[in-house]
Design a protein around this motif. Structure first.
Motif, PDB file in Angstrom:
ATOM      1  N   VAL A  19       0.841  -1.188   0.000  1.00  0.00           N
ATOM      2  CA  VAL A  19       0.000   0.000   0.000  1.00  0.00           C
ATOM      3  C   VAL A  19       0.884   1.249   0.000  1.00  0.00           C
ATOM      4  CG1 VAL A  19      -0.203  -0.040   2.531  1.00  0.00           C
ATOM      5  CG2 VAL A  19      -1.867   1.241   1.175  1.00  0.00           C
ATOM      6  N   GLY A  20       0.566   2.193  -0.875  1.00  0.00           N
ATOM      7  CA  GLY A  20       1.324   3.440  -0.968  1.00  0.00           C
ATOM      8  C   GLY A  20       2.284   3.404  -2.137  1.00  0.00           C
ATOM      9  N   LEU A  21       1.964   4.093  -3.218  1.00  0.00           N
ATOM     10  CA  LEU A  21       2.780   4.036  -4.427  1.00  0.00           C
ATOM     11  C   LEU A  21       3.432   5.377  -4.738  1.00  0.00           C
ATOM     12  CD1 LEU A  21       0.464   1.746  -6.568  1.00  0.00           C
ATOM     13  CD2 LEU A  21       2.735   1.173  -5.676  1.00  0.00           C
ATOM     14  N   GLY A  22       3.959   6.005  -3.675  1.00  0.00           N
ATOM     15  CA  GLY A  22       4.846   7.141  -3.875  1.00  0.00           C
ATOM     16  C   GLY A  22       6.196   6.619  -4.332  1.00  0.00           C
ATOM     17  N   ARG A  23       7.220   7.430  -4.191  1.00  0.00           N
ATOM     18  CA  ARG A  23       8.515   7.044  -4.758  1.00  0.00           C
ATOM     19  C   ARG A  23       9.072   5.762  -4.152  1.00  0.00           C
ATOM     20  NH1 ARG A  23      13.910  10.713  -5.638  1.00  0.00           N
ATOM     21  NH2 ARG A  23      14.794   9.352  -7.214  1.00  0.00           N
ATOM     22  N   ILE A  24       9.114   5.684  -2.813  1.00  0.00           N
ATOM     23  CA  ILE A  24       9.693   4.503  -2.188  1.00  0.00           C
ATOM     24  C   ILE A  24       8.768   3.304  -2.354  1.00  0.00           C
ATOM     25  CG2 ILE A  24       8.766   4.922   0.130  1.00  0.00           C
ATOM     26  CD1 ILE A  24      12.219   3.449  -0.854  1.00  0.00           C
TER      27      ILE A  24
ATOM     28  N   GLU B  84      -5.743   5.857 -10.822  1.00  0.00           N
ATOM     29  CA  GLU B  84      -4.947   5.810 -12.040  1.00  0.00           C
ATOM     30  C   GLU B  84      -3.538   5.295 -11.754  1.00  0.00           C
ATOM     31  OE1 GLU B  84      -3.361   8.762 -15.623  1.00  0.00           O
ATOM     32  OE2 GLU B  84      -4.827   9.466 -14.153  1.00  0.00           O
ATOM     33  N   ILE B  85      -2.930   5.780 -10.646  1.00  0.00           N
ATOM     34  CA  ILE B  85      -1.589   5.333 -10.287  1.00  0.00           C
ATOM     35  C   ILE B  85      -1.583   3.842  -9.956  1.00  0.00           C
ATOM     36  CG2 ILE B  85       0.192   5.486  -8.486  1.00  0.00           C
ATOM     37  CD1 ILE B  85      -0.299   8.487  -8.433  1.00  0.00           C
ATOM     38  N   ALA B  86      -2.563   3.397  -9.162  1.00  0.00           N
ATOM     39  CA  ALA B  86      -2.629   1.980  -8.784  1.00  0.00           C
ATOM     40  C   ALA B  86      -2.749   1.095 -10.015  1.00  0.00           C
ATOM     41  CB  ALA B  86      -3.801   1.751  -7.837  1.00  0.00           C
ATOM     42  N   ARG B  87      -3.635   1.462 -10.941  1.00  0.00           N
ATOM     43  CA  ARG B  87      -3.839   0.666 -12.148  1.00  0.00           C
ATOM     44  C   ARG B  87      -2.585   0.661 -13.018  1.00  0.00           C
ATOM     45  NH1 ARG B  87      -7.363   3.582 -14.409  1.00  0.00           N
ATOM     46  NH2 ARG B  87      -9.268   2.624 -13.600  1.00  0.00           N
ATOM     47  N   LYS B  88      -1.969   1.825 -13.173  1.00  0.00           N
ATOM     48  CA  LYS B  88      -0.804   1.948 -14.048  1.00  0.00           C
ATOM     49  C   LYS B  88       0.385   1.151 -13.511  1.00  0.00           C
ATOM     50  CE  LYS B  88       2.341   5.414 -15.997  1.00  0.00           C
ATOM     51  NZ  LYS B  88       2.659   6.871 -16.072  1.00  0.00           N
ATOM     52  N   ILE B  89       0.648   1.255 -12.212  1.00  0.00           N
ATOM     53  CA  ILE B  89       1.786   0.537 -11.631  1.00  0.00           C
ATOM     54  C   ILE B  89       1.556  -0.967 -11.702  1.00  0.00           C
ATOM     55  CG2 ILE B  89       3.097   0.110  -9.515  1.00  0.00           C
ATOM     56  CD1 ILE B  89       3.690   2.794 -10.825  1.00  0.00           C
ATOM     57  N   ALA B  90       0.339  -1.406 -11.391  1.00  0.00           N
ATOM     58  CA  ALA B  90       0.032  -2.839 -11.452  1.00  0.00           C
ATOM     59  C   ALA B  90       0.243  -3.379 -12.863  1.00  0.00           C
ATOM     60  CB  ALA B  90      -1.399  -3.090 -10.992  1.00  0.00           C
ATOM     61  N   ARG B  91      -0.252  -2.647 -13.833  1.00  0.00           N
ATOM     62  CA  ARG B  91      -0.101  -3.090 -15.223  1.00  0.00           C
ATOM     63  C   ARG B  91       1.380  -3.121 -15.617  1.00  0.00           C
ATOM     64  NH1 ARG B  91      -2.736   0.770 -17.696  1.00  0.00           N
ATOM     65  NH2 ARG B  91      -4.768  -0.264 -17.509  1.00  0.00           N
ATOM     66  N   GLY B  92       2.112  -2.088 -15.245  1.00  0.00           N
ATOM     67  CA  GLY B  92       3.516  -2.019 -15.620  1.00  0.00           C
ATOM     68  C   GLY B  92       4.371  -3.118 -15.003  1.00  0.00           C
ATOM     69  N   LEU B  93       3.991  -3.572 -13.802  1.00  0.00           N
ATOM     70  CA  LEU B  93       4.771  -4.603 -13.113  1.00  0.00           C
ATOM     71  C   LEU B  93       4.218  -6.006 -13.342  1.00  0.00           C
ATOM     72  CD1 LEU B  93       5.392  -2.833  -9.678  1.00  0.00           C
ATOM     73  CD2 LEU B  93       7.020  -3.134 -11.556  1.00  0.00           C
ATOM     74  N   GLY B  94       3.105  -6.104 -14.050  1.00  0.00           N
ATOM     75  CA  GLY B  94       2.516  -7.413 -14.274  1.00  0.00           C
ATOM     76  C   GLY B  94       1.857  -7.987 -13.041  1.00  0.00           C
TER      77      GLY B  94
ATOM     78  N   ILE C  94       3.901  -1.463   3.964  1.00  0.00           N
ATOM     79  CA  ILE C  94       3.233  -0.177   4.150  1.00  0.00           C
ATOM     80  C   ILE C  94       4.196   0.949   3.801  1.00  0.00           C
ATOM     81  CG2 ILE C  94       2.137   1.352   5.838  1.00  0.00           C
ATOM     82  CD1 ILE C  94       1.265  -1.193   7.348  1.00  0.00           C
ATOM     83  N   ALA C  95       3.910   1.628   2.701  1.00  0.00           N
ATOM     84  CA  ALA C  95       4.727   2.752   2.243  1.00  0.00           C
ATOM     85  C   ALA C  95       3.847   3.985   2.044  1.00  0.00           C
ATOM     86  CB  ALA C  95       5.437   2.389   0.942  1.00  0.00           C
ATOM     87  N   SER C  96       2.784   4.054   2.796  1.00  0.00           N
ATOM     88  CA  SER C  96       1.830   5.162   2.733  1.00  0.00           C
ATOM     89  C   SER C  96       2.384   6.378   3.480  1.00  0.00           C
ATOM     90  CB  SER C  96       0.513   4.722   3.364  1.00  0.00           C
ATOM     91  OG  SER C  96       0.739   4.250   4.682  1.00  0.00           O
TER      92      SER C  96
ATOM     93  N   ARG D 141       6.889   2.641  -4.957  1.00  0.00           N
ATOM     94  CA  ARG D 141       7.096   2.121  -6.311  1.00  0.00           C
ATOM     95  C   ARG D 141       8.389   1.328  -6.392  1.00  0.00           C
ATOM     96  NH1 ARG D 141       5.128   6.972 -10.411  1.00  0.00           N
ATOM     97  NH2 ARG D 141       3.418   7.726  -9.093  1.00  0.00           N
ATOM     98  N   PHE D 142       9.399   1.814  -5.699  1.00  0.00           N
ATOM     99  CA  PHE D 142      10.678   1.110  -5.718  1.00  0.00           C
ATOM    100  C   PHE D 142      10.549  -0.259  -5.053  1.00  0.00           C
ATOM    101  CE2 PHE D 142      15.164   0.360  -4.761  1.00  0.00           C
ATOM    102  CZ  PHE D 142      15.744   0.755  -5.953  1.00  0.00           C
ATOM    103  N   HIS D 143       9.890  -0.303  -3.886  1.00  0.00           N
ATOM    104  CA  HIS D 143       9.647  -1.586  -3.224  1.00  0.00           C
ATOM    105  C   HIS D 143       8.819  -2.509  -4.117  1.00  0.00           C
ATOM    106  CE1 HIS D 143      11.542  -0.557   0.452  1.00  0.00           C
ATOM    107  NE2 HIS D 143      10.577   0.200   0.948  1.00  0.00           N
ATOM    108  N   ALA D 144       7.803  -1.957  -4.754  1.00  0.00           N
ATOM    109  CA  ALA D 144       6.951  -2.765  -5.619  1.00  0.00           C
ATOM    110  C   ALA D 144       7.754  -3.384  -6.754  1.00  0.00           C
ATOM    111  CB  ALA D 144       5.807  -1.916  -6.177  1.00  0.00           C
ATOM    112  N   GLY D 145       8.653  -2.607  -7.343  1.00  0.00           N
ATOM    113  CA  GLY D 145       9.501  -3.129  -8.411  1.00  0.00           C
ATOM    114  C   GLY D 145      10.373  -4.278  -7.942  1.00  0.00           C
ATOM    115  N   ASN D 146      10.921  -4.157  -6.737  1.00  0.00           N
ATOM    116  CA  ASN D 146      11.726  -5.242  -6.179  1.00  0.00           C
ATOM    117  C   ASN D 146      10.884  -6.481  -5.912  1.00  0.00           C
ATOM    118  OD1 ASN D 146      14.316  -4.096  -6.139  1.00  0.00           O
ATOM    119  ND2 ASN D 146      13.933  -3.050  -4.205  1.00  0.00           N
ATOM    120  N   LEU D 147       9.719  -6.278  -5.285  1.00  0.00           N
ATOM    121  CA  LEU D 147       8.870  -7.411  -4.925  1.00  0.00           C
ATOM    122  C   LEU D 147       8.309  -8.124  -6.147  1.00  0.00           C
ATOM    123  CD1 LEU D 147       6.957  -5.686  -1.996  1.00  0.00           C
ATOM    124  CD2 LEU D 147       8.515  -7.632  -1.764  1.00  0.00           C
TER     125      LEU D 147
END
Length: 346
Positions: free
Chosen positions: A9-14, A40-50, A72-74, A16-22
């Protein structure tokens, strides 16, 4: 072995970085769902990371029985409530620092996690940096002898902006907190804090009641001394360097270049610098998430944990009092409930 199923949860800068690693850089981990208040951010990041799932509701993570752990990165004001909700749902937790901007609330969160019987790791990424870990091992192994001095610099290239600063909890809780955790982890407990601060680069810092530069002097229980200097506006780049001077040897950690290339011209040498903490500590953040996955599996202890977060925040509050009141704050570290509780003396 089945992968650890994680929600974030929380797709700010850190975040997104954690999400990319995970999503692709951590073995035996599956990022199942990402959540952000901005659809929009949630959908875009999910799509981009598969990632198959995305949502604007934190409750969707907690209600999914297949998700074992949450990251938790909120924004900071949401941390405490989200950690407690995850604990009630039986989810293991990774939470970015700080747990709360209130000391008693911090302790409430730690107690809630313990009562629920889940594991919690807190985001002090420097503990997972290869250079800092190697230095700590040398100190613990007696390679440098008796520690005399700990010095560290943490400087941002530019300010994150006043909207962020207004809700950051103040300079010492937002910036120096990492240095306090590093000092405790590498050297030991602290008994005196003396802080000096100033708003120098922009009158806007004073207008929001904060500062942009600070120096903090420490005295450790062992008698060793410490000096911390911090800046939000260093200009030349991002720096996180440390030095530990001992009776046998001195250690220095200073790794801020993108490339080990120097450009030499008549009378001048140039070398590049990293621009931010994500670039400098990319490997540390990856190892941090790898460690959390091992925590969820029960393979390693959850360190740094909530008690470490509370101790670092207590030191940040002591620095704030020292700066505001123009005095040295003396502390007594007391062991309690499996951690260290700092009590002010005098």
């Amino acid at each position: 072995m089945e992968p650890v199923r994680v929600g974030l949860v929380g797709l700010g800068r850190i975040g997104r970085f954690h999400a990319g690693n995970l999503a692709g850089r951590i073995p035996r981990v599956e990022l199942v769902r990402v959540v952000d208040a901005d659809e929009e951010i949630a959908r875009k990041i999910a799509r981009g990371l598969g990632v198959s799932g995305w949502s604007t509701r934190y409750e969707d993570l907690l209600e999914d029985p297949g998700i074992e752990a949450v990251v938790i990165a909120s924004p900071t004001p949401l941390h405490a409530g989200m950690v407690e909700a995850a604990a009630r749902a039986g989810k293991h937790v990774f939470c970015e620092k700080p747990l709360s901007l209130d000391m008693e609330r911090t302790h409430e969160v730690v107690r809630a996690v313990r009562s629920a019987g889940v594991r919690m790791q807190v985001g002090f990424h420097r503990r997972f940096d290869p250079d800092y870990r190697a230095a700590r091992e040398k100190i613990a192994g007696g390679d440098i002898g008796e520690v005399y001095l700990f010095r560290t610099s943490l400087r941002d290239m530019r300010s994150p902006g006043f909207e962020y600063i207004k809700g950051s909890g103040g300079f010492f809780a937002d910036v120096t907190l990492h240095d306090f955790d590093t000092a405790r982890w590498m050297i030991g407990e602290i008994e005196e804090v003396t802080a000096f601060g100033a708003a120098l680069s922009d009158p806007g810092f004073e207008e929001v009641g904060d500062i942009d530069n600070a120096v903090v002097a420490l005295r450790f229980v062992t008698g060793a001394l410490g000096v911390v200097d911090n800046s939000r506006v260093a200009g030349y780049g991002y720096e996180c360097s440390s030095e530990v001077m001992g009776s046998k040897a001195t250690l220095r950690i200073d790794d801020h270049r993108r490339f080990a290339v120097q450009t030499l011209t008549p009378g001048r040498m140039c070398q590049d610098y990293v621009s931010d903490f994500v670039e400098r500590f990319a490997e540390a953040y990856r190892r941090e998430m790898e460690h959390f996955a091992a925590v969820v599996r029960g393979e390693v202890d959850a360190k740094p944990d909530g008690a470490d977060a509370a101790a670092a925040f207590a030191l940040a509050r002591a620095a704030e009092r020292s700066y505001r009141e123009g005095r040295t704050v003396r502390l007594a570290p007391v062991e309690r409930d499996g951690g260290i509780l700092y009590e002010e003396v005098g």
